[in-house]
Scaffold this motif. Structure first.
Motif, PDB file in Angstrom:
ATOM      1  N   LEU A  81       0.882   3.761 -17.926  1.00 12.16           N
ATOM      2  CA  LEU A  81       0.723   2.311 -17.938  1.00 12.16           C
ATOM      3  C   LEU A  81       0.501   1.877 -16.496  1.00 12.16           C
ATOM      4  N   GLY A  82      -0.708   1.455 -16.139  1.00 12.08           N
ATOM      5  CA  GLY A  82      -0.894   0.982 -14.774  1.00 12.08           C
ATOM      6  C   GLY A  82      -2.081   1.570 -14.033  1.00 12.08           C
ATOM      7  N   LEU A  83      -2.964   2.287 -14.726  1.00 11.97           N
ATOM      8  CA  LEU A  83      -4.235   2.624 -14.079  1.00 11.97           C
ATOM      9  C   LEU A  83      -5.076   1.356 -14.087  1.00 11.97           C
ATOM     10  N   ASP A  84      -6.109   1.303 -13.254  1.00 10.76           N
ATOM     11  CA  ASP A  84      -6.935   0.104 -13.303  1.00 10.76           C
ATOM     12  C   ASP A  84      -8.408   0.479 -13.343  1.00 10.76           C
ATOM     13  N   GLN A 239      -9.744  -7.123 -11.647  1.00 10.78           N
ATOM     14  CA  GLN A 239      -8.989  -5.897 -11.847  1.00 10.78           C
ATOM     15  C   GLN A 239      -8.422  -5.962 -13.253  1.00 10.78           C
ATOM     16  N   VAL A 240      -8.717  -4.966 -14.066  1.00  6.58           N
ATOM     17  CA  VAL A 240      -8.109  -4.879 -15.390  1.00  6.58           C
ATOM     18  C   VAL A 240      -7.168  -3.690 -15.353  1.00  6.58           C
ATOM     19  N   GLU A 241      -5.907  -3.929 -15.686  1.00  2.00           N
ATOM     20  CA  GLU A 241      -4.943  -2.832 -15.692  1.00  2.00           C
ATOM     21  C   GLU A 241      -4.819  -2.294 -17.113  1.00  2.00           C
ATOM     22  N   VAL A 242      -4.821  -0.977 -17.211  1.00  2.00           N
ATOM     23  CA  VAL A 242      -4.878  -0.378 -18.541  1.00  2.00           C
ATOM     24  C   VAL A 242      -3.747   0.626 -18.783  1.00  2.00           C
TER      25      VAL A 242
END
Lengths: 325, 520
Positions: A81-84, A239-242
């Protein structure tokens, strides 16, 4: 006899514990602090899953991916949880991730179709300054002004990389000239966001590269309306965090359930005032009071993941040359 | 009479082996992670064209920082050595403070004084002088001097205090002036001490990253350590990271070799440990010059510290339970690391061999990122890295503090051996007895200083814990870092002040404890 009783008790206790499935979620450092979303998310998910959710924090997004690569297929992570968006292409190439089945209506400024990576929040990069400070409306205007800025190094920081891509997407072949023109505005380049924001709050620069949501923190948490983000005519880089499920997980159902939980109101309503980003799916109660004061960029910029890596290397070399002169 | 030389040789050998084994263990601890990374990467990676300017800048700033720190430290140490004044003890203790501050905190304190909106430029604006910019090579060097001047002063001061009072008495009896005292006593001492001081500061600055980048003002100020950082997280090029790390090791080894070649070990001669009295320093000019040096150094070092304290005061009252818990973890780690470092340092310093000392300096060259990643690769197949977070942090902190402990202890122990070694050999004082009755009592002030520095360094070092992050137990520096990353700048400033107070308390406790009744 007493020892035996204690031993039996311990044995029962451990076997009960063993029956509770454990979901290990790797995340970045600031997610799992007492001020971050971590504790609320953990409590809410554990209440419904009958499992033990463990957050394991490892630096920032880029450090997280390096960590997963170091561990390889033998890793313990079930979910990351927290790659972008800047890391997605590299992450996909590792082959460490498995497709998810989650269906959701995302409230993102762009269309999102990705079989592996599920957005959980997003934001726009922006220069943040004082309400009564300088307010250039574009990179060109900023470069022409004598406003002083502090930025982050793209090699060691996510916002720094965001700025690099922002200038590159907005200016293409002219990016190097913009950087050369910006050189005399840059007070310094810091290794990470914290140092830059700290220097800005100390009054060392008029503007700092941060997010459009940064003023919301000051407004909501500190009741301080003196900060604002500047809208730029070129549009703002996103920035989209995925989040994603690891292919090697030993808890595939639980991991899938957690990914579904990520798009729920419970998770999404925690995000705005703990992670200070926009929720990927706006919860039914809407955004918290104060968020309506934030600027709404007219144009969202984002490099397609498959081009991001190539663009990044060119842009980095331009940046390095322009600022080394 | 015949057995005598045999017994001596055996004694020397027994004295040597613990030191050699400690040095070998340390070398293995530093090399194994590098080998693990090379194994994983499948060999060394080639350096990129951008790495050469980085190498040039790294060397340039490290050489300048080392020379400036040493050059400025000499007059300050001389003033401290030859003057007695009320707060002298406190002044000497305070000299340790900048060195033990976590980098990110110190940089912000430093900028609060020297930055664009800092005290200096506000003062200049009042008298109508144009602002001075701190960002650039000069800023990097100035910040490194801020960090390393205190250590340099203390190391040089130690050399001064090793000159027996009888020598100065003799100089006075011969009617020589202070210039002759300088030529006969002080220059030879400086020639012995300075190469080591310069080498150690050079090595510290070689791995600088956050200070160099932030104060360097941009990518011109890219250091090798930043290139390693980039190789790891940007390109995931482990082979290149390993190559760069090896370059750092090579440079520190060269610096260490140079220090061994130009610096000589050995004491200035034994005395009766009488208080030093100086008859050659009564001139008003000399007194004024000493006062000036002491005042300037205090102002330079205390300014940023005062800024850190002022910023932290409001936050100090709002610290959460997690911060206090982190403080306890850090205290425990610091004390354990101190014990480990002192044992290693004593064994290595008593071995008195060049290569052993060289290995002792090697941790300065170790990039925390390379060390941490390598250890991670070694531990990961066997156990959960998070379970080992505290053990790894403790060991790395102990190893990282070892070069400082050695730089403090080695000259002192070498001096003791030259001056009293033969007497001890005649009395057949060997092993533990020699340590107990000769070395420990005579090296007590140095031991206290080394222990204090180690404790404080371990307290403030972010080390490698971010790679191993244990969700339950954070250290105080990690806490400061996390608070800053979550907009909690005020709480972060408070936690940083707590860190400063605890580090300094540990430092002062050991340092003053060692110097009590020992400093004439």
């Amino acid at each position: 006899m007493r020892h035996l009783a204690i031993a039996t008790g311990l044995f029962i206790a451990t076997s009960v514990a063993a029956e509770t499935p454990v979901l290990q979620v790797y995340t970045y450092d600031s997610f799992n602090t007492e001020w971050g979303p971590g504790p609320a998310v953990e409590a809410a998910f554990e209440a419904e899953c009958g499992c033990d959710l463990q957050f394991i924090a490892a630096g920032d997004g880029a450090a997280l991916l390096s960590r997963l690569r170091l561990e390889g297929a033998r890793g313990e992570a079930d979910v990351v949880l927290g790659l972008d968006t800047s890391l997605i292409a590299q992450a996909r190439d590792t082959g460490l991730f498995a497709p998810h089945q989650v269906q959701a209506e995302f409230d993102l400024p762009i269309a999102w179709e990705d079989p592996l990576f599920l957005p959980f929040d997003w934001g726009y990069f922006a220069f943040v300054g004082q309400v009564d400070g300088p307010a250039p409306t574009s990179f060109a205007a900023l470069a022409a002004s004598d406003a002083k800025i502090v930025i982050q190094d793209p090699r060691s920081s996510t916002p720094g990389l965001g700025l690099l891509m922002w200038v590159k997407l907005a200016y293409g072949d002219q990016a190097a000239e913009i950087w050369a023109d910006l050189a005399d505005n840059i007070v310094t380049v810091t290794p990470g966001w914290s140092e830059a924001y700290g220097l800005f709050l100390e009054g060392e620069a008029d503007l700092v590269l941060s997010y459009t949501t940064s003023p919301a923190y000051h407004l909501i948490a500190e009741d301080d309306a003196s900060k604002r983000a500047l809208p730029f005519d070129e549009g703002h880089y996103m920035q989209v965090e995925v989040a994603a499920k690891l292919a090697a997980t030993d808890q595939p159902e639980l991991a899938e359930r957690f990914l579904t939980f990520i798009t729920s109101d419970t998770f999404q309503s925690v995000i705005p005032t703990t992670n200070w980003m926009y929720p990927a799916v706006v919860p039914s109660e809407g955004l918290p009071a104060g968020f309506e004061t934030l600027i709404q960029p007219a144009k969202a910029l984002l490099a397609p993941p498959d081009q991001a890596a190539a663009l990044r290397d060119v842009a980095l070399e331009e940046w390095r040359r322009a600022l080394s002169r | 009479m015949a057995p005598r030389p045999v017994a001596l040789n055996r004694g020397a050998m027994i004295r040597g082996w613990p030191g050699r084994s400690a040095a070998l263990a340390l070398a293995a601890f530093l090399l194994a992670p590098l080998i693990a990374i090379l194994w994983r990467a499948g060999g060394f990676g080639s350096l990129s064209t951008a790495d050469w300017p980085a190498l040039r800048f790294t060397l340039l700033q490290a050489v300048l920082s080392a020379l400036c720190s040493a050059a400025l430290a000499v007059p300050v140490a001389r003033a401290l050595a030859r003057r007695r004044f009320g707060l002298r003890g406190a002044y000497i203790a305070l000299m340790g403070a900048p060195f033990i501050l976590p980098v990110i905190v110190a940089v912000i304190g430093f900028i609060a004084v020297f930055g664009r909106a800092g005290l200096l430029n506000s003062g200049l604006a009042l008298i109508g002088v144009a602002p001075v910019s701190i960002y650039g090579l000069h800023g990097v060097v100035l910040a490194h001097v801020f960090f390393n001047l205190p250590l340099s002063v203390r190391l040089i001061l130690q050399g001064w205090q090793a000159i027996p009072a009888e020598r100065f008495r003799l100089v006075a009896l011969l009617g020589a002036d202070s210039a002759s005292a300088q030529r006969l006593l002080e220059w030879p001492m400086l020639r012995q001490v300075l190469p080591g001081v310069i080498a150690v500061v050079f090595a510290i600055c070689l791995t600088s990253f956050a200070v160099a980048l932030t104060l360097g003002g941009g990518p011109r100020a890219t250091t090798i350590e930043l290139a390693i950082y980039q190789a790891f997280r940007f390109d995931f090029d482990l082979g290149r990271a390993a190559s760069l790390s090896l370059v750092q090791f090579a440079l520190v080894t060269l610096a260490g070799l140079a220090a061994l070649k130009f610096g000589t070990l050995g004491g200035p001669g034994a005395g009766f440990d009488r208080p030093v009295a100086r008859w050659d320093l009564t001139g008003r000019g000399l007194r004024l010059a000493d006062a000036l040096w002491l005042g300037l150094a205090a102002l330079f070092l205390l300014g940023p510290l005062a800024a850190v304290i002022a910023r932290g005061l409001t936050g100090l009252t709002h610290l959460g339970a997690a911060v206090w818990q982190a403080a306890m973890v850090s205290l425990a780690l610091a004390l354990a690391a101190t014990g480990l470092t002192l044992i290693l340092a004593l064994t290595i310093a008593t071995a008195r061999r060049g290569w052993v000392e060289l290995v002792g300096m090697a941790p300065l060259a170790a990039s925390p990122l390379v060390l941490g990643t390598g250890l991670f690769l070694l531990i990961h197949p066997l156990a959960r890295p998070a379970d080992w977070a505290l053990v790894v942090t403790l060991t790395v902190n102990a190893a990282m503090a070892l070069p400082f402990a050695l730089r403090i202890l080695t000259p002192v122990i070498a001096g003791i051996e030259t001056d009293y070694g033969r007497l001890a050999d005649q009395l057949n004082l060997q092993g533990w007895t020699r340590l107990r009755w000769l070395i420990l009592p005579r090296a007590r002030p140095a031991l206290g200083f080394a222990a204090g520095l180690t404790a404080a360094l371990s307290m403030g070092d972010l080390g490698v814990i971010t790679l191993f992050a244990d969700p339950e137990r954070a250290t105080l520096p990690l806490m400061v870092w996390r608070l800053m990353g979550a907009y909690q700048m005020q709480a972060a400033a408070g936690a940083a002040l707590l860190l400063l107070i605890l580090s300094f308390a540990l430092f002062a406790l050991f340092d003053l404890g060692g110097r009590r009744h020992a400093d004439p």
